[in-house]
Write a protein that holds these residues in place. Structure first.
Motif, PDB file in Angstrom:
ATOM      1  N   ASN A 291      -8.001  -1.429 -11.304  1.00  0.00           N
ATOM      2  CA  ASN A 291      -6.540  -1.372 -11.388  1.00  0.00           C
ATOM      3  C   ASN A 291      -5.953  -0.428 -10.349  1.00  0.00           C
ATOM      4  N   PHE A 292      -6.584   0.725 -10.166  1.00  0.00           N
ATOM      5  CA  PHE A 292      -6.092   1.675  -9.160  1.00  0.00           C
ATOM      6  C   PHE A 292      -6.245   1.099  -7.747  1.00  0.00           C
TER       7      PHE A 292
ATOM      8  N   ALA B  84      -3.474  -1.376  -7.169  1.00  0.00           N
ATOM      9  CA  ALA B  84      -2.195  -0.707  -6.925  1.00  0.00           C
ATOM     10  C   ALA B  84      -2.109  -0.176  -5.497  1.00  0.00           C
ATOM     11  N   VAL B  85      -3.178   0.478  -5.043  1.00  0.00           N
ATOM     12  CA  VAL B  85      -3.195   1.003  -3.668  1.00  0.00           C
ATOM     13  C   VAL B  85      -3.043  -0.137  -2.670  1.00  0.00           C
TER      14      VAL B  85
ATOM     15  N   PHE C  20       0.723  -1.522  -2.967  1.00  0.00           N
ATOM     16  CA  PHE C  20       1.681  -0.565  -2.406  1.00  0.00           C
ATOM     17  C   PHE C  20       1.506  -0.472  -0.884  1.00  0.00           C
TER      18      PHE C  20
ATOM     19  N   GLU D 257       1.556   6.633  -3.258  1.00  0.00           N
ATOM     20  CA  GLU D 257       2.406   5.986  -4.260  1.00  0.00           C
ATOM     21  C   GLU D 257       1.678   5.897  -5.594  1.00  0.00           C
ATOM     22  N   THR D 258       0.409   5.536  -5.549  1.00  0.00           N
ATOM     23  CA  THR D 258      -0.379   5.434  -6.778  1.00  0.00           C
ATOM     24  C   THR D 258      -0.515   6.801  -7.440  1.00  0.00           C
ATOM     25  N   TYR D 259      -0.803   7.816  -6.639  1.00  0.00           N
ATOM     26  CA  TYR D 259      -0.922   9.171  -7.174  1.00  0.00           C
ATOM     27  C   TYR D 259       0.394   9.634  -7.785  1.00  0.00           C
TER      28      TYR D 259
ATOM     29  N   ALA E 119       1.890  -3.636  -9.150  1.00  0.00           N
ATOM     30  CA  ALA E 119       1.240  -2.388  -8.735  1.00  0.00           C
ATOM     31  C   ALA E 119       1.517  -1.276  -9.740  1.00  0.00           C
TER      32      ALA E 119
ATOM     33  N   SER F  99      -0.260  -1.963 -12.984  1.00  0.00           N
ATOM     34  CA  SER F  99      -1.706  -1.827 -12.800  1.00  0.00           C
ATOM     35  C   SER F  99      -2.131  -0.366 -12.928  1.00  0.00           C
ATOM     36  N   VAL F 100      -1.353   0.528 -12.320  1.00  0.00           N
ATOM     37  CA  VAL F 100      -1.646   1.960 -12.471  1.00  0.00           C
ATOM     38  C   VAL F 100      -1.556   2.361 -13.933  1.00  0.00           C
TER      39      VAL F 100
END
Length: 383
Positions: free
Chosen positions: A128-129, A132-133, A136, A259-261, A311, A314-315
């Motif tokens: 999932n991470f 997202a990465v 994004f 963005e994910t972080y 995204a 998903s995170v």
């Protein structure tokens, strides 16, 4: 009657958003379960079933390895059932394992070393991470980003910003030590820091200054509902000043990671405030809320908006699954940690109780989120 009309409107909106919702949720669930599946296969574990959805099977097929791939009637999740599992939640089935031949037992999930089981479990959230990465970063690489400088054009009188000493012409360079690259960076950090004291570094006519300010709580109404955000009372550059900035693949990937972080960091920030009573739980949403948001995003932002929502969701799904709650991936990892320390698994009775408690917690959260999206939403609307 007003309540029934409101619920009717909610139902109409829900069914109107059904297709975008199913697209968003199916992509996120498929990627999550594919993470479990791929690492399971790499570890030599047999897979009995790969399911999108729960309940009765609508359509499916068997691959050459004997795995049943299926689409089921209730599209609110999915699962991978490994050999030796009692169900899709990877609850062990000791009786089934005991009946297996030595060759079959060697490819069952419960008999694998802790390291392999942990790798298989963590692969779902990790997928999932990664998704997202990729989304994004990919969106930034393909379309670039419109960016405004973090320059203050005006300070509203009698605001938190004016009391902190901000002046027109200040350029924000950092907040709490984290660099600020543009106005959006500054805006969303402030918005997610209501009632939190921030140390803000500004460039004033070439001289660096540090200002301390606490964003005030402001409730704003958006197409996606009411949200409490932080405000300082700063006005930035006009939208016409925005410039399209193009990024290469490496920089886009870095921005995708950032963005994910950011989503992960702000989620923990919200949960921390929720635990300490500084934030309200009415912003928690379930399937109905996600469906409404999906429909609105599809209407306003089109395909690009849905990609961003995938995204974001998903995170959230990856992070939620890492919580140490039995039945979730994080709960399995917690059990494996105990097993690694003790040198043997927890007793079947202890694990069974844990899974029941986890199931109760998950059901309670789903019920609360559904109430929040329906009755709670109606009550907060004030109609």
């Amino acid at each position: 009657m007003d309540f029934l009309n409101a619920m009717g409107g909610t139902a109409t909106g829900f069914f109107g958003a059904l297709i975008p919702f199913l697209i968003v949720l199916t992509v996120v669930v498929f990627v999550h379960e594919m993470g479990h599946f791929l690492v399971g296969r790499w570890c030599g574990v047999g897979v009995n079933a790969f399911s999108i959805g729960f309940g009765p099977e609508i359509v499916g097929f068997n691959d050459r390895h004997g795995t049943r791939w299926k689409l089921c009637a209730i599209p609110l999740g999915g699962y991978v059932k490994f050999k030796g599992d009692a169900n899709g939640a990877s609850v062990p089935d000791p009786e089934a394992v005991a009946r297996m031949s030595p060759q079959e037992r060697a490819t069952s999930f419960p008999t694998q070393p802790v390291s392999k089981r942990a790798a298989i479990v963590v692969a779902g959230p990790l997928a999932n991470f990664i998704l997202a990465v990729a989304l994004f970063g990919g969106a930034i690489w393909v379309g670039g980003r419109y960016e405004l400088p973090a320059r203050i054009e005006a300070v509203l009188p009698d605001s938190a910003a004016s009391r902190a000493g901000f002046e027109a012409g200040d350029v924000v360079t950092a907040i709490d030590g984290s660099p600020v690259r543009n106005f959006i960076d500054m805006q969303r950090t402030i918005a997610s820091s209501a009632d939190s004291t921030l140390t803000i570094t500004v460039d004033r006519a070439g001289a660096e200054r540090q200002l301390t300010a606490t964003p005030e709580v402001y409730e704003e109404k958006t197409p996606f509902g009411r949200h409490r955000v932080g405000r300082l009372g700063l006005q930035g550059p006009k939208g016409s000043d925005a410039k399209l900035v193009r990024y290469g693949p490496v920089d886009s990937f870095v921005l995708g990671v950032r963005e994910t972080y950011f989503v992960v960091e702000r989620t923990f920030n919200y949960l921390g405030k929720l635990i300490t009573g500084r934030e309200s739980p009415d912003q928690l949403s379930g399937p109905i809320g996600i469906a409404k948001v999906s429909g609105e995003v599809a209407r306003i932002g089109g395909v690009g908006g849905l990609v961003g929502l995938v995204a974001l969701l998903s995170v959230s799904i990856g992070l939620l699954n890492l919580f140490p709650v039995p039945l979730l991936d994080g709960g399995h990892l917690m059990f494996y940690a105990f097993e690694a320390v003790r040198g043997k698994p927890l007793s079947e009775r202890t694990q069974e109780i844990g899974f029941r408690v986890g199931l109760a917690l998950v059901l309670m959260l789903m019920l609360f989120a559904t109430w929040n999206d329906t009755i709670g939403s109606y009550l907060r609307s004030g109609t």
